[in-house]
Write a protein that holds these residues in place. Structure first.
Motif, short mmCIF file in Angstrom:
data_model
loop_
_atom_site.label_atom_id
_atom_site.label_comp_id
_atom_site.label_asym_id
_atom_site.label_seq_id
_atom_site.Cartn_x
_atom_site.Cartn_y
_atom_site.Cartn_z
N GLY A 33 -7.88 -0.98 5.90
CA GLY A 33 -6.85 -1.71 5.19
C GLY A 33 -7.29 -2.24 3.84
O GLY A 33 -6.47 -2.80 3.10
N GLN A 34 -8.56 -2.07 3.51
CA GLN A 34 -9.08 -2.56 2.23
C GLN A 34 -8.79 -1.52 1.15
O GLN A 34 -9.68 -0.84 0.64
CB GLN A 34 -10.57 -2.86 2.36
CG GLN A 34 -10.86 -4.01 3.31
CD GLN A 34 -12.34 -4.24 3.50
OE1 GLN A 34 -12.94 -3.83 4.50
NE2 GLN A 34 -12.95 -4.92 2.54
N THR A 35 -7.53 -1.42 0.81
CA THR A 35 -7.06 -0.41 -0.14
C THR A 35 -5.80 -0.90 -0.82
O THR A 35 -5.29 -1.98 -0.51
CB THR A 35 -6.79 0.93 0.60
OG1 THR A 35 -6.53 1.96 -0.33
CG2 THR A 35 -5.62 0.80 1.56
N GLU A 36 -5.30 -0.11 -1.75
CA GLU A 36 -4.05 -0.43 -2.45
C GLU A 36 -2.94 0.46 -1.91
O GLU A 36 -3.18 1.56 -1.40
CB GLU A 36 -4.22 -0.20 -3.96
CG GLU A 36 -5.33 -1.03 -4.59
CD GLU A 36 -5.01 -2.50 -4.63
OE1 GLU A 36 -3.80 -2.84 -4.67
OE2 GLU A 36 -5.96 -3.31 -4.61
N PHE A 37 -1.71 -0.01 -2.05
CA PHE A 37 -0.56 0.80 -1.63
C PHE A 37 0.60 0.57 -2.59
O PHE A 37 0.92 -0.56 -2.94
CB PHE A 37 -0.12 0.42 -0.22
CG PHE A 37 1.17 1.08 0.19
CD1 PHE A 37 1.21 2.43 0.51
CD2 PHE A 37 2.35 0.34 0.24
CE1 PHE A 37 2.41 3.04 0.88
CE2 PHE A 37 3.54 0.94 0.61
CZ PHE A 37 3.57 2.29 0.93
N SER A 432 -2.60 5.70 3.64
CA SER A 432 -2.57 4.94 2.39
C SER A 432 -3.94 4.91 1.73
O SER A 432 -4.04 4.89 0.49
CB SER A 432 -2.07 3.51 2.65
OG SER A 432 -2.86 2.88 3.66
N ARG A 433 -4.98 4.89 2.51
CA ARG A 433 -6.34 4.89 1.95
C ARG A 433 -6.75 6.29 1.51
O ARG A 433 -7.44 6.46 0.50
CB ARG A 433 -7.33 4.35 2.99
CG ARG A 433 -8.77 4.25 2.49
CD ARG A 433 -9.69 3.78 3.60
NE ARG A 433 -11.07 3.70 3.17
CZ ARG A 433 -11.66 2.61 2.68
NH1 ARG A 433 -10.97 1.48 2.56
NH2 ARG A 433 -12.93 2.61 2.33
N THR A 463 -2.13 -3.54 4.57
CA THR A 463 -3.40 -3.65 3.85
C THR A 463 -3.97 -5.05 4.08
O THR A 463 -3.29 -5.95 4.56
CB THR A 463 -3.20 -3.39 2.35
OG1 THR A 463 -2.20 -4.30 1.83
CG2 THR A 463 -2.73 -1.96 2.10
#
Length: 487
Positions: A33-37, A432-433, A463
């Protein structure tokens, strides 16, 4: 061929000491979840890898926080929307019927989210959930009529009322999660949002227990001064325990599998000592299988390195929470102490029994949730359990060096674990990642009444940033997996 995930404790015994001794403490967390979306969510079934001979397609899109799927006696498909997500996102829980053409039909709504799971039996739907107003089991008629089978369950904390599962003899089985991560209310529960709402809430044991008298010091986020307080196990925040203190058992209780008759009578405990028993299913022999979300490395009593578990439930047993994981005591320094810290130790002066051994070991922080068992030779893997893994919520729950979960796994009757549906790519993780159109956060897996198709409920994009979960409503999906040639 499907990839074998492996036997987690064996891998840990080999790999974990090396990590702890070298680079693990220095490396940043790399959770899925350590990502942008950026919306909209892209969907591309070809981006999901399956065993040879299986195919996947999208059944429904644009769902708000879906958590369950069920089928009525006509074979029509229904989807449950939770109405709540970690990150303190509240909306209206709903039961939807998917239509051949056009948008879903709203069958029923509620006012006490989350609705965590749904099953159809004897002409009605049974839903497990509830948080702000306590946990409950609901009966929803095909006409949308909502009745409470049982309410007032201790679901005000971190974990909620899960399941349900209805037996042929008229019992509703369900899981009740714990209030806390590891038995002690702390500042992490303030971050979850419930401590300000229910400052006196704490875990409730199913049977009488005696405390060891250990207390944990923390700041007090309920006061502007954030004074230091001491909190003991199974007690409200800021209340210290004493050695030999007896805590009476109650029913309903936390960290348990319970059952109640469909008319609301006969509430009783089947098993306890489970942190967050989430998914329930019958195996081919009629035994109850349960997934358990294990400890996090957070709060006043963090626990390091415990993978989720699959249990074959032995009625009347105690499964070890809050002092054991998979039968191993939390006094073990080599297994449960994070780098530079001591092992968590025991909270109880005495233990009800030696805990059983799990059927299977699943990923650390994988959030292994809803499951079902294959009962059709046409689908294949007869008798194997299929488990939806929501995926890690790191770094909030603890550090991971790569994404964990975000897929559907298969567990055979010997407890061996295999990947079944996961995203293509050089690394595992949510779409998403990876920048693809595959799975995000599978939360439930359910076979249709004939057992020929596996439906995967995908909660949608969530995220993690700045210590907060960031769910994205409207990104939920239901997928259908079939075997080529099956009709």
């Amino acid at each position: 061929m499907p990839r074998v995930v492996g036997h987690w404790p064996f891998l840990t015994a080999l790999v974990l000491p090396l990590l702890l001794a070298s680079c693990f403490p220095l490396l940043p967390s790399q959770g899925g979840g350590q990502t942008e979306f950026e919306a909209p969510r892209r969907l591309q079934p070809a981006d999901v890898r399956l065993p040879d001979g299986y195919e996947i397609e999208v059944v429904a899109t644009g769902l708000d926080l879906p958590t369950g799927v069920a089928f009525d006696d006509q074979g029509r498909i229904y989807v449950l929307e939770a109405g709540y997500s970690y990150g303190e996102l509240f909306s209206e829980p709903r039961l939807l019927r998917l239509e051949p053409e056009g948008p879903p039909t709203v069958v029923a709504t509620g006012d006490n989210p989350p609705w965590n799971g749904v099953v159809f039996a004897d002409g009605a739907f049974y839903v497990a959930g509830g948080h702000v107003d306590g946990g409950e089991i609901l009966r929803i008629g095909l006409d949308g009529t909502v009745e409470t089978v049982v309410g007032g369950l201790p679901s005000y904390g971190d974990h909620h009322t899960n399941g349900p599962l209805v037996s042929e003899d008229g019992w509703i089985y369900f899981g009740q999660g714990t209030a806390t991560n590891s038995g002690v209310v702390g500042p992490d529960n303030f971050d979850f949002g419930w401590l300000p709402r229910n400052p006196d809430f704490h875990d409730v044991p199913c049977e009488e227990i005696t405390l060891a008298g250990r207390n944990f010091r923390s700041g007090d986020p309920l006061t502007e001064a954030e004074e230091q307080v001491f909190t003991g196990a199974y007690l409200p925040f800021g209340e210290a325990s004493s050695e030999g203190q007896v805590i009476p058992g109650e029913v309903p209780c936390n960290g348990a599998i319970m059952r109640v008759r469909t008319d609301g009578s006969g509430l009783e405990v089947i098993a306890w000592g489970l942190r967050n028993p989430f998914g329930l299913a019958w195996d081919g022999s009629g035994d109850l299988l349960v997934t358990e979300n294990s400890f996090d490395e957070r709060g006043s009593r963090p626990v390091f390195g415990t993978g989720d578990l699959l249990w074959r439930i032995e009625p009347g047993s105690w499964y070890g929470w809050p002092d054991f994981w998979a039968g191993r005591p939390l006094t073990d320094e080599e297994w449960f102490s994070s780098p530079g810290d001591e092992a968590p130790g025991f909270l109880l002066a005495e233990h009800p029994q030696d805990p059983p051994e799990p059927l299977a070991f699943l990923g650390v922080h994988s959030s292994s949730n809803g499951l079902d068992v294959s009962r059709s030779r046409e689908f294949g893997y007869l008798g194997d359990a299929f488990i939806a893994q929501f995926g890690d919520m790191s770094p909030n729950v603890g550090k991971v060096l790569e994404p964990v979960g975000f897929k559907v796994i298969r567990v055979d009757e010997q407890g061996r674990v295999f990947d079944f549906a996961m995203n293509r790519g050089a690394q595992n993780g949510p779409a998403s990642r990876l920048g693809t159109g595959g799975l995000e956060r599978p939360v439930a897996a359910r076979f249709d009444p004939r057992g020929r198709s596996l439906y995967i409920v995908d909660f949608g994009v969530m995220t993690i940033a700045n210590g907060e979960a960031q769910p994205r409503p409207g990104t939920g999906v239901v997928w259908q997996v079939t075997r080529e040639g099956a009709d």
